[in-house]
Design a protein around this motif. Structure first.
Motif, mmCIF file in Angstrom:
data_model
loop_
_atom_site.group_PDB
_atom_site.id
_atom_site.type_symbol
_atom_site.label_atom_id
_atom_site.label_comp_id
_atom_site.label_asym_id
_atom_site.label_seq_id
_atom_site.Cartn_x
_atom_site.Cartn_y
_atom_site.Cartn_z
ATOM 1 N N LEU A 15 0.835 -1.197 0.000
ATOM 2 C CA LEU A 15 0.000 0.000 0.000
ATOM 3 C C LEU A 15 0.873 1.251 0.000
ATOM 4 C CD1 LEU A 15 -2.855 1.193 0.138
ATOM 5 C CD2 LEU A 15 -2.655 1.162 2.632
ATOM 6 N N LYS A 16 1.901 1.251 0.821
ATOM 7 C CA LYS A 16 2.810 2.390 0.860
ATOM 8 C C LYS A 16 3.468 2.601 -0.494
ATOM 9 C CE LYS A 16 6.876 4.170 3.283
ATOM 10 N NZ LYS A 16 7.896 3.896 4.350
ATOM 11 N N ALA A 17 3.901 1.514 -1.120
ATOM 12 C CA ALA A 17 4.542 1.616 -2.433
ATOM 13 C C ALA A 17 3.568 2.146 -3.478
ATOM 14 C CB ALA A 17 5.077 0.253 -2.857
ATOM 15 N N SER A 18 2.302 1.724 -3.397
ATOM 16 C CA SER A 18 1.311 2.185 -4.379
ATOM 17 C C SER A 18 1.001 3.667 -4.201
ATOM 18 C CB SER A 18 0.031 1.358 -4.271
ATOM 19 O OG SER A 18 -0.685 1.661 -3.095
ATOM 20 N N LEU A 19 0.978 4.140 -2.950
ATOM 21 C CA LEU A 19 0.722 5.557 -2.697
ATOM 22 C C LEU A 19 1.854 6.427 -3.228
ATOM 23 C CD1 LEU A 19 -0.725 5.375 0.938
ATOM 24 C CD2 LEU A 19 -1.977 5.812 -1.178
ATOM 25 N N GLU A 20 3.071 5.919 -3.139
ATOM 26 C CA GLU A 20 4.214 6.660 -3.662
ATOM 27 C C GLU A 20 4.228 6.648 -5.178
ATOM 28 O OE1 GLU A 20 7.461 4.696 -1.817
ATOM 29 O OE2 GLU A 20 7.206 5.700 0.136
ATOM 30 N N ALA A 21 3.706 5.551 -5.765
ATOM 31 C CA ALA A 21 3.731 5.424 -7.228
ATOM 32 C C ALA A 21 2.604 6.200 -7.897
ATOM 33 C CB ALA A 21 3.646 3.947 -7.628
ATOM 34 N N GLY A 22 1.471 6.375 -7.190
ATOM 35 C CA GLY A 22 0.328 7.068 -7.791
ATOM 36 C C GLY A 22 -0.163 8.172 -6.892
ATOM 37 N N ARG A 23 0.262 9.392 -7.137
ATOM 38 C CA ARG A 23 -0.066 10.505 -6.261
ATOM 39 C C ARG A 23 -1.464 11.065 -6.497
ATOM 40 N NH1 ARG A 23 2.980 10.538 -1.779
ATOM 41 N NH2 ARG A 23 5.195 10.224 -2.267
ATOM 42 N N ASP A 24 -1.942 11.042 -7.731
ATOM 43 C CA ASP A 24 -3.260 11.601 -8.005
ATOM 44 C C ASP A 24 -4.262 10.478 -8.211
ATOM 45 O OD1 ASP A 24 -3.580 11.105 -11.116
ATOM 46 O OD2 ASP A 24 -1.541 11.857 -10.790
ATOM 47 N N ALA A 25 -5.556 10.855 -8.134
ATOM 48 C CA ALA A 25 -6.621 9.849 -8.213
ATOM 49 C C ALA A 25 -6.592 9.080 -9.521
ATOM 50 C CB ALA A 25 -7.985 10.533 -8.032
ATOM 51 N N GLY A 26 -6.201 9.760 -10.614
ATOM 52 C CA GLY A 26 -6.202 9.097 -11.911
ATOM 53 C C GLY A 26 -5.207 7.968 -12.003
ATOM 54 N N SER A 27 -4.033 8.159 -11.405
ATOM 55 C CA SER A 27 -2.994 7.126 -11.490
ATOM 56 C C SER A 27 -3.007 6.186 -10.295
ATOM 57 C CB SER A 27 -1.620 7.782 -11.606
ATOM 58 O OG SER A 27 -1.342 8.568 -10.456
ATOM 59 N N ARG A 28 -3.769 6.548 -9.237
ATOM 60 C CA ARG A 28 -3.754 5.760 -8.006
ATOM 61 C C ARG A 28 -4.266 4.347 -8.239
ATOM 62 N NH1 ARG A 28 -7.347 8.592 -4.300
ATOM 63 N NH2 ARG A 28 -5.889 10.288 -4.714
ATOM 64 N N ALA A 29 -5.372 4.208 -8.969
ATOM 65 C CA ALA A 29 -5.967 2.889 -9.177
ATOM 66 C C ALA A 29 -5.046 1.978 -9.965
ATOM 67 C CB ALA A 29 -7.311 3.031 -9.891
ATOM 68 N N SER A 30 -4.435 2.496 -11.027
ATOM 69 C CA SER A 30 -3.536 1.671 -11.833
ATOM 70 C C SER A 30 -2.291 1.308 -11.056
ATOM 71 C CB SER A 30 -3.174 2.396 -13.130
ATOM 72 O OG SER A 30 -2.533 3.631 -12.859
ATOM 73 N N ALA A 31 -1.763 2.245 -10.262
ATOM 74 C CA ALA A 31 -0.578 1.950 -9.448
ATOM 75 C C ALA A 31 -0.898 0.891 -8.399
ATOM 76 C CB ALA A 31 -0.088 3.233 -8.772
ATOM 77 N N LEU A 32 -2.091 0.989 -7.803
ATOM 78 C CA LEU A 32 -2.503 0.023 -6.788
ATOM 79 C C LEU A 32 -2.578 -1.379 -7.382
ATOM 80 C CD1 LEU A 32 -3.489 0.087 -3.777
ATOM 81 C CD2 LEU A 32 -5.810 0.122 -4.676
ATOM 82 N N ALA A 33 -3.234 -1.504 -8.538
ATOM 83 C CA ALA A 33 -3.369 -2.812 -9.187
ATOM 84 C C ALA A 33 -2.011 -3.383 -9.566
ATOM 85 C CB ALA A 33 -4.259 -2.683 -10.417
ATOM 86 N N ARG A 34 -1.142 -2.538 -10.079
ATOM 87 C CA ARG A 34 0.179 -3.002 -10.518
ATOM 88 C C ARG A 34 1.023 -3.476 -9.331
ATOM 89 N NH1 ARG A 34 1.443 1.288 -12.522
ATOM 90 N NH2 ARG A 34 2.906 2.152 -11.007
#
Length: 462
Positions: free
Chosen positions: A314-333
């Motif tokens: 979760l921490k890694a995904s938050l760092e990878a996707g800062r805005d709502a648009g990229s957050r979902a894709s970063a989380l899945a990845r």
């Protein structure tokens, strides 16, 4: 002395949760629309997946689905928390877990009051996420003192409610007549009040510090700010809210969509802007946002090892996707690194399971070793493993829901950190460890399997 005339705590909890749901539906009609939406989605999902329906039925989850709710309240003083613990104890609910939301910019710490026994969870798993305001996190000393003085001057429990709590503790329970009165009196604590206890300038000052502080301090009591039904497909629910013109938050909180759901995913319709009458010589009209409608999808409970992996990802995904648009894709990845199969989770020790004997395979030609491992029993198809449902909450997700519904004023990173010792002192007891509860439930189910298998006759060989 306890007698058979007393109402079971499970039944008191059911009566209260139904009454609370009815009251909230009257106060917030959109909550009723949310219940209908969830019921339709659950019926559709169960119709389309007989396998899921069978699994829920075997696990004792199907019957509780329609009654499952969690609520949330925010308290202002240690005295309020201590009495709230006693109130929920009458309903068979215990304080489970400690949550520090200050790390996510919300000046509270919290626990979840819920039933802890398997039998009670199956009957009604009603939970209340209960936060306590941390006045020590208000930077302005004068404002902090003003808030404390306001809170000391209020009483959130009716005198009769306190009398009935005392009676339940003294006698060991409540009679049917007392139970009905207790439910009615307890409901008053959670009722919405459209009149503030402060003038509009005090409200604005507190809100500028943090919207949640104003929500806790400026009203007569801890109005229930949401009630949350359980849905089987939260992505479908999110889309359905938008299709129906319901203002939903921009993203689902928690882990990404998975074949084998884990922990908790949450979304909500945004908080209502409600008219408020403020105190003062002439009074003043204004608005306040606090109450919203939340939906949750519950997955399996994770072990400490699984939770550590979840937190890291979760921490890694938050760092990878800062805005709502990229957050979902970063989380899945990022979460591709988390096994998405129940057997893989079990083998890796990442999740908790309830084991049961597979009666289709009880006839056998040799006894099962008393020392047989869980993996051996599973490989021989002698037992089945069903993931234990996560009954608790996620602090980052809770904070995300709060922020999306309270506004952005007073956004801060509080450096003080959690204070579990102070919270438990206020509570009057230690909070229960959620991992220990899941571990005990898993161990008990495995022990029951071993006893049952040991008593199955072995076929004579030819």
């Amino acid at each position: 002395m306890k007698t058979n005339a007393f109402v079971e705590p499970d039944d008191i909890r059911t009566l209260f949760s139904r009454a609370l749901s009815g009251m909230y539906k009257t106060e917030v009609p959109q909550y009723g629309a949310l219940l209908d939406l969830v019921a339709d989605i659950n019926a559709e999902v169960l119709q389309e997946s007989k396998e899921l329906a069978d699994r829920l039925r075997v696990a004792g989850q199907l019957d509780r689905l329609d009654v499952e709710r969690h609520g949330a309240i925010r308290l202002g003083t240690v005295e309020e928390l201590a009495v709230m613990r006693r109130l929920f104890a009458v309903m068979g609910m215990r304080a489970v877990g400690y949550y520090d939301l200050s790390v996510a910019g919300v000046p509270v710490h919290a626990t979840a009051f819920r039933p802890v026994e398997d039998s009670s969870l199956k009957r009604n798993p009603f939970r209340v996420f209960t936060s306590l305001l941390r006045l020590d996190l208000i930077g302005d000393a004068a404002l902090r003192e003003r808030a404390a003085k306001i809170l000391v001057g209020r009483s959130i429990f009716t005198p009769r409610c306190l009398e009935l709590i005392d009676r339940a503790e003294r006698d060991g329970g409540l009679s049917g007549r007392d139970t009905q009165e207790f439910v009615a009196q307890a409901l008053e604590t959670f009722r919405w009040h459209s009149e503030a206890t402060v003038d509009i300038e005090t409200y604005r000052q507190l809100r500028a510090s943090h919207p949640l502080i104003a929500d806790v301090v400026c009203f007569k009591g801890p109005h229930i700010n949401h009630l949350t039904p359980r849905v089987l497909d939260i992505d479908q629910a999110q889309a359905a809210m938008l299709e129906k013109g319901i203002r939903a938050k921009d993203a689902i909180e928690g882990p990404p969509k998975r074949k084998c759901p884990i922990l908790l995913r949450q979304t909500s319709f945004l908080a209502l802007e409600e008219p408020i009458r403020f105190q003062g010589a002439e009074g003043a009209d204004g608005t306040h946002t606090a109450r919203f409608g939340e939906i949750e999808q519950r997955g399996c409970a994770l072990t400490p090892k699984g939770r550590a992996l979840y937190d890291d990802l979760l921490k890694a995904s938050l760092e990878a996707g800062r805005d709502a648009g990229s957050r979902a894709s970063a989380l899945a990845r990022v979460f591709e690194a988390f096994p998405d199969d129940a057997r893989a989770l079990q083998r890796a020790g990442l999740a908790y399971f309830r084991y049961s004997v597979d009666r289709r395979n009880l006839v056998r030609s040799r006894p099962v070793s008393a020392n047989a491992s869980v993996d051996e029993l599973l490989d021989q198809s002698l037992v089945r493993a069903e993931p234990l449902v996560y009954e608790d909450f996620l602090p980052v997700s809770a904070a995300g829901i709060f922020r999306s519904n309270l506004g952005s004023e007073g956004a801060a990173r509080y450096v003080a950190g959690g204070n579990r010792e102070a919270f438990e002192t206020a509570l009057g007891t230690s909070v229960m460890n959620e991992f220990a509860l899941y571990e005990a439930a898993q161990a008990a189910s495995l022990e029951e399997c071993r006893r049952e298998l040991a008593n199955v006759p072995v076929m004579a060989s030819n």
